[in-house]
Scaffold this motif. Structure first.
Motif, short mmCIF file in Angstrom:
data_model
loop_
_atom_site.label_atom_id
_atom_site.label_comp_id
_atom_site.label_asym_id
_atom_site.label_seq_id
_atom_site.Cartn_x
_atom_site.Cartn_y
_atom_site.Cartn_z
N SER A 141 0.83 -1.21 0.00
CA SER A 141 0.00 0.00 0.00
C SER A 141 0.86 1.25 0.00
CB SER A 141 -0.93 0.01 1.23
OG SER A 141 -1.79 -1.09 1.22
N GLY A 176 -8.78 -0.67 -9.92
CA GLY A 176 -8.91 -0.53 -8.48
C GLY A 176 -10.37 -0.59 -8.02
N SER A 179 -11.73 -4.20 -8.39
CA SER A 179 -11.13 -5.07 -7.38
C SER A 179 -11.75 -4.84 -6.01
CB SER A 179 -9.61 -4.84 -7.32
OG SER A 179 -9.01 -5.19 -8.55
N ASP A 180 -12.02 -3.57 -5.70
CA ASP A 180 -12.70 -3.25 -4.44
C ASP A 180 -14.09 -3.88 -4.40
OD1 ASP A 180 -10.98 -1.89 -2.81
OD2 ASP A 180 -11.45 0.08 -3.61
N LEU A 183 -14.01 -7.50 -3.53
CA LEU A 183 -13.82 -7.77 -2.10
C LEU A 183 -15.10 -7.56 -1.31
CD1 LEU A 183 -10.34 -6.08 -1.50
CD2 LEU A 183 -10.83 -8.52 -1.64
N ILE A 184 -15.93 -6.62 -1.75
CA ILE A 184 -17.18 -6.33 -1.04
C ILE A 184 -18.09 -7.55 -1.01
CG2 ILE A 184 -19.35 -5.03 -1.22
CD1 ILE A 184 -17.68 -2.63 -2.12
N THR A 191 -9.59 -5.93 4.64
CA THR A 191 -9.38 -4.49 4.77
C THR A 191 -8.08 -4.02 4.13
OG1 THR A 191 -10.61 -4.49 6.85
CG2 THR A 191 -9.25 -2.57 6.40
N ALA A 194 -8.26 -4.07 0.45
CA ALA A 194 -9.16 -2.99 0.02
C ALA A 194 -8.44 -1.65 0.04
CB ALA A 194 -10.39 -2.95 0.92
N TYR A 197 -6.14 -1.46 -3.03
CA TYR A 197 -6.86 -1.20 -4.27
C TYR A 197 -7.45 0.21 -4.29
CZ TYR A 197 -6.56 -6.28 -4.69
OH TYR A 197 -6.11 -7.57 -4.77
N THR A 198 -7.95 0.66 -3.13
CA THR A 198 -8.60 1.97 -3.06
C THR A 198 -7.61 3.11 -3.26
OG1 THR A 198 -10.26 1.07 -1.53
CG2 THR A 198 -10.04 3.47 -1.62
#
Length: 220
Positions: A141, A176, A179-180, A183-184, A191, A194, A197-198
């Motif tokens: 990250s 991104g 991909s988020d 995960l949702i 986390t 996420a 990606y975020t």
């Protein structure tokens, strides 16, 4: 959000697809113009360096297949673009550029494989060393969030958008987002993944807005 395996994989594949092709416009642009002036070699090199950390994290966490493929494809295309920077930007010979690129790829590949086995072998009664695993996710990250700053500097230094494909930044941003979303819909929301990606979304959006601003300014 309810668990939905189909949605998880659909968005995962869309994200993987975007990140598989995101650097293709940039690679094509550099090849077509035979010039990488304006494209920061540190951007693509740092992106390549971040990929093994994310690769270790998603493999050990056993995320869906598309998200496991993402960092591998991401690293491959980032290194190809970095190799172009050596060849076109640094005027190194084609052989030297290829050797440098392959050498970095081999080092990063060995690092990722070694760390995956190290973390898996450190499991205690089936439990992964969470602190060690989180370290890889956090480092990824941090690197991704810092990687675009050298590119921002290049744009400001030149006072114009040069050498960088806006299309690749837009596709990266979409990768991104998808991909988020993947995960949702996963049973256990991850986390750290996420966050990784975020971070791509605002950094790409900022870079894109800066590029469009300077482009419009130069056209006036």
């Amino acid at each position: 959000m309810p668990v939905n395996v189909v949605a998880e994989n659909v968005f995962g594949y869309l994200g993987a697809f975007c990140w598989a092709i995101q650097l293709v416009p940039q690679i094509w642009k550099s090849r077509r113009t035979k010039d990488t002036n304006g494209l920061s070699q540190w951007l693509v090199l740092l992106w390549a360096l971040s990929a093994p950390f994310l690769g270790v994290y998603v493999i050990v966490q056993n995320l869906n297949v598309p998200l496991i493929l993402q960092p591998q494809l991401f690293c491959t295309f980032a290194l190809v673009s970095w190799g172009q920077c050596q060849y076109y930007g640094k005027n190194r010979s084609k052989l030297v550029s290829i050797v440098l690129t392959v050498s970095v790829a081999a080092i990063l590949g060995c690092f990722e494989v070694g760390m995956v086995f190290a973390l898996k072998s450190s499991n205690h009664e089936g439990q992964v060393n969470q602190r060690g695993l989180q370290f890889f996710g956090i480092v990824c990250s941090v690197i991704i969030s810092l990687a675009l700053f050298p590119q921002y500097y290049e744009i400001w230094r030149l006072g114009e958008v040069r050498g960088i494909s806006i299309t690749f930044m837009i596709v990266d941003l979409l990768g991104g987002v998808f991909s988020d979303l993947s995960l949702i819909f996963k049973a256990d929301f991850d986390t750290i993944a996420a966050i990784t990606y975020t971070l791509v979304v605002p950094t790409d959006a900022e870079g894109g807005l800066l590029s469009w601003y300077l482009l419009g300014k130069n056209l006036r």
